[in-house]
Design a protein around this motif. Structure first.
Motif, short mmCIF file in Angstrom:
data_model
loop_
_atom_site.label_atom_id
_atom_site.label_comp_id
_atom_site.label_asym_id
_atom_site.label_seq_id
_atom_site.Cartn_x
_atom_site.Cartn_y
_atom_site.Cartn_z
N GLU A 30 -33.43 65.28 15.54
CA GLU A 30 -32.27 66.21 15.28
C GLU A 30 -32.41 67.24 14.43
OE1 GLU A 30 -29.84 65.32 17.42
OE2 GLU A 30 -30.23 63.39 17.62
N GLU A 31 -31.79 68.35 14.50
CA GLU A 31 -31.91 69.66 13.98
C GLU A 31 -31.19 69.57 12.43
OE1 GLU A 31 -30.49 72.89 16.16
OE2 GLU A 31 -31.89 72.78 17.42
N ASP A 32 -30.33 68.42 12.31
CA ASP A 32 -29.58 68.29 11.11
C ASP A 32 -30.44 67.66 9.87
OD1 ASP A 32 -27.64 68.05 9.43
OD2 ASP A 32 -26.57 66.33 10.44
N THR A 33 -30.73 68.36 8.94
CA THR A 33 -31.69 68.22 8.02
C THR A 33 -30.92 68.41 6.59
OG1 THR A 33 -32.52 70.67 7.72
CG2 THR A 33 -33.65 68.96 9.23
N PHE A 34 -31.64 67.90 5.48
CA PHE A 34 -31.05 67.81 4.08
C PHE A 34 -32.27 68.53 3.24
CE2 PHE A 34 -30.73 66.23 -0.20
CZ PHE A 34 -29.30 66.51 -0.43
N TYR A 35 -32.08 69.33 2.23
CA TYR A 35 -33.11 69.61 1.42
C TYR A 35 -32.47 69.89 0.03
CZ TYR A 35 -37.01 71.45 -1.28
OH TYR A 35 -37.99 71.73 -2.56
N ILE B 156 -35.58 66.09 -2.71
CA ILE B 156 -35.27 65.28 -1.82
C ILE B 156 -35.37 65.97 -0.28
CG2 ILE B 156 -33.56 63.54 -0.88
CD1 ILE B 156 -32.32 63.09 -3.63
N GLY B 157 -35.73 65.69 0.64
CA GLY B 157 -35.85 65.97 2.00
C GLY B 157 -35.51 65.05 2.92
N ALA B 158 -34.56 65.20 3.98
CA ALA B 158 -34.43 64.42 4.76
C ALA B 158 -33.96 64.78 6.46
CB ALA B 158 -33.07 63.69 4.45
N VAL B 159 -34.25 64.42 7.36
CA VAL B 159 -34.05 64.58 8.63
C VAL B 159 -33.50 63.55 9.65
CG1 VAL B 159 -36.33 64.10 9.32
CG2 VAL B 159 -34.86 65.87 10.89
N LYS B 160 -32.49 63.77 10.45
CA LYS B 160 -31.94 62.64 11.33
C LYS B 160 -32.48 62.54 12.56
CE LYS B 160 -27.03 63.19 9.36
NZ LYS B 160 -25.87 63.27 9.66
N MET C 13 -42.58 65.36 9.22
CA MET C 13 -43.90 64.66 9.54
C MET C 13 -43.61 63.35 9.86
SD MET C 13 -47.06 66.72 7.73
CE MET C 13 -46.61 66.54 6.10
N THR C 14 -42.93 62.68 8.69
CA THR C 14 -42.65 61.11 8.72
C THR C 14 -41.80 60.87 10.13
OG1 THR C 14 -42.94 60.92 6.23
CG2 THR C 14 -41.79 59.15 7.56
N ALA C 15 -40.97 61.90 10.41
CA ALA C 15 -39.85 61.52 11.58
C ALA C 15 -40.83 61.63 12.70
CB ALA C 15 -38.65 62.76 11.41
N ALA C 16 -41.50 62.66 12.75
CA ALA C 16 -42.73 62.78 13.89
C ALA C 16 -43.35 61.27 14.06
CB ALA C 16 -43.56 63.84 14.01
N LEU C 17 -44.01 60.86 12.81
CA LEU C 17 -44.61 59.65 13.16
C LEU C 17 -44.03 58.46 13.52
CD1 LEU C 17 -47.65 58.82 12.35
CD2 LEU C 17 -46.73 58.06 10.14
N VAL D 122 -34.77 59.83 8.32
CA VAL D 122 -36.07 59.65 7.70
C VAL D 122 -35.93 60.83 6.50
CG1 VAL D 122 -38.60 59.95 8.01
CG2 VAL D 122 -36.84 59.56 10.04
N PHE D 123 -36.48 60.01 5.19
CA PHE D 123 -36.66 60.98 4.14
C PHE D 123 -37.74 60.79 3.25
CE2 PHE D 123 -35.36 57.12 2.24
CZ PHE D 123 -35.36 57.21 0.91
#
Length: 242
Positions: free
Chosen positions: A91-96, A80-84, A212-216, A61-62
């Motif tokens: 997951e705890e694996d994120t990108f920013y 850019i921000g992202a989470v798996k 927030m998008t990942a939670a959605l 999700v990004f």
């Protein structure tokens, strides 16, 4: 279904986009980064995620923060921000990362995102950020809220740097939302989160919005499975009938 919606679904099903309309060259391009990007692009194989069980589906999700809405007119990516996410588990694996820029940031954008010009000047060049992002997402399906915005910028960025198509499938969270709640008209991220009981934190920060998008996404993934949907193919088939 309206014709433009059908075209969008066909693009989603094929997993490919056409970016031949974009021809501008980014001024930030490191030959080593471009070479690696091209190699990563060759290795990308869009997995057939359509028939994978939703509870096992792995996505990234990004979110992008940008200077505007039209990359072909000069608007650029600021961060850019992202989470798996696997199934319904974030997951705890994120990108920013911020993206280097020497251009002036409008007061409105600075107020909205909190990003300052001095931070952008010190950030990594775009080719480096895009390379790192490609390495993070690998062949995973992408998810975004109002995904057309992210899709257009990723199309433009990939074509500008490599003269290559952006081959990752991007799913819009609204695809699930339209099925679960067909009468809902407002799909703004903040309003959707409030409606679903999701805390609104770090709004207009790329990683904050991605989380927030990942939670959605997880919320509506549970809802869609409760309705009997087992995979993305069934989701697309229902959308094509609406």
């Amino acid at each position: 279904m309206r014709m433009n919606q059908m075209i969008q679904f066909i693009k989603q099903l094929s997993g490919r986009v056409n970016s031949s309309m974009y021809a501008s060259i980014q001024d930030q391009s490191n030959p080593q980064h471009i070479s690696l990007l091209r190699q990563l692009q060759k290795e990308i194989k869009v997995k057939n995620s359509l028939d994978l069980s939703l509870k096992d589906l792995k996505v990234v999700v990004f979110d992008l923060e940008t200077t505007g809405f039209y990359p072909q007119k000069g608007d650029t990516i600021l961060s850019i921000g992202a989470v798996k996410v696997t199934g319904e588990k974030i997951e705890e694996d994120t990108f920013y990362s911020l993206v280097q820029s020497n251009a002036a940031v409008s007061p409105r954008v600075e107020e909205l995102t909190g990003i300052k010009e001095e931070e952008l000047r010190a950030a990594p060049p775009f080719s480096e950020v895009l390379t790192s992002f490609y390495q993070f997402i690998k062949g995973h399906t992408l998810v975004a809220h109002h995904a057309k915005h992210e899709q257009v910028f990723m199309q433009h960025a990939t074509w500008s740097l490599m003269r290559a198509n952006f081959d990752h499938r991007i799913i819009d969270t609204s695809f699930l939302m339209r099925i679960v709640d067909p009468v809902q008209k407002d799909f703004q991220l903040e309003e959707c989160c409030i409606k679903c009981g999701i805390d609104v934190e770090n709004r207009h920060h790329a990683l904050g919005d991605a989380k927030m998008t990942a939670a959605l996404w997880c919320y509506y993934l549970r809802e869609i499975q409760a309705l009997g949907f087992e995979n993305l193919r069934e989701v697309y088939e229902r959308l094509a009938q609406m």
